[in-house]
Design a protein around this motif. Structure first.
Motif, mmCIF file in Angstrom:
data_model
loop_
_atom_site.group_PDB
_atom_site.id
_atom_site.type_symbol
_atom_site.label_atom_id
_atom_site.label_comp_id
_atom_site.label_asym_id
_atom_site.label_seq_id
_atom_site.Cartn_x
_atom_site.Cartn_y
_atom_site.Cartn_z
ATOM 1 N N GLU A 58 -31.217 -36.083 23.723
ATOM 2 C CA GLU A 58 -31.572 -35.961 25.144
ATOM 3 C C GLU A 58 -32.487 -34.769 25.402
ATOM 4 N N LEU A 59 -32.880 -34.066 24.348
ATOM 5 C CA LEU A 59 -33.684 -32.858 24.519
ATOM 6 C C LEU A 59 -35.059 -33.195 25.099
ATOM 7 N N GLU A 60 -35.442 -32.466 26.168
ATOM 8 C CA GLU A 60 -36.712 -32.702 26.847
ATOM 9 C C GLU A 60 -37.686 -31.541 26.700
ATOM 10 N N ASN A 61 -37.169 -30.350 26.489
ATOM 11 C CA ASN A 61 -38.030 -29.163 26.436
ATOM 12 C C ASN A 61 -37.562 -28.277 25.286
ATOM 13 N N LEU A 62 -38.435 -28.053 24.306
ATOM 14 C CA LEU A 62 -38.105 -27.227 23.147
ATOM 15 C C LEU A 62 -39.152 -26.125 22.994
ATOM 16 N N THR A 63 -38.675 -24.871 22.941
ATOM 17 C CA THR A 63 -39.552 -23.725 22.740
ATOM 18 C C THR A 63 -39.074 -22.919 21.542
ATOM 19 N N LEU A 64 -39.977 -22.663 20.615
ATOM 20 C CA LEU A 64 -39.703 -21.803 19.469
ATOM 21 C C LEU A 64 -40.679 -20.643 19.531
ATOM 22 N N ARG A 65 -40.159 -19.423 19.611
ATOM 23 C CA ARG A 65 -41.028 -18.263 19.852
ATOM 24 C C ARG A 65 -40.566 -17.061 19.028
ATOM 25 N N ASN A 66 -41.532 -16.306 18.535
ATOM 26 C CA ASN A 66 -41.257 -15.081 17.783
ATOM 27 C C ASN A 66 -40.364 -15.345 16.577
ATOM 28 N N ARG A 81 -34.802 -38.054 16.378
ATOM 29 C CA ARG A 81 -33.879 -37.516 17.376
ATOM 30 C C ARG A 81 -34.590 -37.093 18.666
ATOM 31 N N PHE A 82 -35.909 -36.884 18.595
ATOM 32 C CA PHE A 82 -36.626 -36.247 19.696
ATOM 33 C C PHE A 82 -37.466 -37.236 20.510
ATOM 34 N N ASN A 83 -36.975 -38.431 20.659
ATOM 35 C CA ASN A 83 -37.732 -39.463 21.378
ATOM 36 C C ASN A 83 -37.866 -39.190 22.869
ATOM 37 N N LYS A 84 -37.067 -38.272 23.407
ATOM 38 C CA LYS A 84 -37.154 -37.950 24.833
ATOM 39 C C LYS A 84 -37.812 -36.597 25.085
ATOM 40 N N LEU A 85 -38.288 -35.964 24.033
ATOM 41 C CA LEU A 85 -38.924 -34.658 24.167
ATOM 42 C C LEU A 85 -40.217 -34.783 24.984
ATOM 43 N N LYS A 86 -40.327 -33.966 26.040
ATOM 44 C CA LYS A 86 -41.494 -34.011 26.920
ATOM 45 C C LYS A 86 -42.399 -32.795 26.770
ATOM 46 N N LYS A 87 -41.837 -31.660 26.369
ATOM 47 C CA LYS A 87 -42.648 -30.454 26.235
ATOM 48 C C LYS A 87 -42.240 -29.701 24.975
ATOM 49 N N LEU A 88 -43.231 -29.357 24.162
ATOM 50 C CA LEU A 88 -42.995 -28.590 22.941
ATOM 51 C C LEU A 88 -43.893 -27.363 22.963
ATOM 52 N N THR A 89 -43.272 -26.181 22.848
ATOM 53 C CA THR A 89 -44.009 -24.921 22.838
ATOM 54 C C THR A 89 -43.711 -24.174 21.544
ATOM 55 N N LEU A 90 -44.760 -23.839 20.810
ATOM 56 C CA LEU A 90 -44.631 -23.073 19.574
ATOM 57 C C LEU A 90 -45.492 -21.830 19.709
ATOM 58 N N GLU A 91 -44.866 -20.658 19.615
ATOM 59 C CA GLU A 91 -45.597 -19.416 19.850
ATOM 60 C C GLU A 91 -45.130 -18.321 18.898
ATOM 61 N N LYS A 92 -46.071 -17.661 18.270
ATOM 62 C CA LYS A 92 -45.801 -16.529 17.386
ATOM 63 C C LYS A 92 -44.804 -16.891 16.287
#
Length: 280
Positions: A58-66, A81-92
């Motif tokens: 059910e994950l919709e927003n995933l952020t991985l940072r630093n 597993r991530f068929n409902k993911l709407k936003k992915l942010t990868l930073e640093k």
């Protein structure tokens, strides 16, 4: 054993007293989780052992940072597993070289698309990133992607091949900035010519790309019927936007600073004029 996302969440549960962790089976039940931020944690893999099939679904927003240890984000076993993911942010993420590891991936007839609901993909300050995946996906991908932001990814040389770009039919915003090795946005595909890529594109930003020589060096007529805004700055190596024709009926100017605009009738002529007159 590599530190996984499960290890980080278990530590959080132990610290806060949450009861997500099931000690008898040693896994986390995260079937209802919709938003997850993982920041300043030494995660090496999202998961390194089997977890319940409902986890992350059910994950919709995933952020991985630093993160200083993560090498990739999605494996073949986890991508479904991530068929409902709407936003992915990868930073640093300092060691992240590929977003998707598809080595050994077998066609999965139950998975007709890869990240079918993803609408926003933002990647910034990924100094080791060289590509999205280590081999061509066997299923369509990013079919609903609307916004793509790539900033300070200095090992990238291109984003997609011409055939891969056909998946991004709903892309409206592309922002590519401060990527010092990018030579072309769309790489050539063995002489293939395509009439339309990014048919929904409305806004294109190309900034601080010293080695960019062309948007796509492959020939053919590109049709961008919805393009309205183009911003370019510090792209000294690009002599012309495309080798052949580009149809942009709604585009009437190119922003060369935040407020200053330039237009010589079409995008190719405008970019060529900028190249020949660097002080404009």
């Amino acid at each position: 054993m590599p530190i996984s996302l499960a290890d980080v969440l278990k530590k959080l549960c132990d610290t806060t007293g949450f009861s997500w962790w099931k000690a008898d089976n040693i896994w986390l039940s995260l079937e209802k989780l919709k938003v997850l931020y993982v920041m300043n944690q030494p995660v090496e893999e999202l998961w390194h052992y089997n977890c319940p099939s409902e986890s992350f679904c059910e994950l919709e927003n995933l952020t991985l940072r630093n993160n200083k240890k993560l090498l990739s984000v999605f494996s073949p076993a986890m991508i479904v597993r991530f068929n409902k993911l709407k936003k992915l942010t990868l930073e640093k993420c300092e060691l992240l070289a590929e977003v998707f590891i598809l080595e050994g991936d077998k066609p999965n007839h139950d998975n007709q698309e890869m990240l079918p609901q993803l609408r926003v993909l933002a990647m910034s300050n990924l100094s080791k990133l060289t590509c999205f995946w280590n081999k061509e996906p066997q299923v369509p991908f990013f079919l609903n992607l609307v916004s793509l932001f790539i900033i300070h990814c200095h090992c990238l040389k291109s984003l997609f091949s011409l055939s891969q770009a056909q998946n991004l039919k709903k892309l409206k915003i592309l922002r590519l900035c401060n990527c010092e090795k990018v030579e072309e946005v769309i790489s050539s595909d063995k002489g293939e010519k395509v009439a339309t890529i990014f048919p929904k594109m409305k806004c294109l930003v190309l900034k601080d790309l010293p080695k960019l020589v062309n948007f796509c060096q492959e020939g053919g007529c590109f049709n961008w019927p919805n393009l309205q805004t183009v911003r370019v700055n510090n792209i000294p190596s690009i002599k012309t936007f495309l080798r052949d024709d580009l149809n942009t009926p709604l585009l009437k100017s190119v922003y060369i600073t935040f407020a200053k605009k330039l237009w010589l009738g079409n995008l190719n002529k405008t970019i060529s004029y900028m190249h020949n007159n660097p002080g404009v």
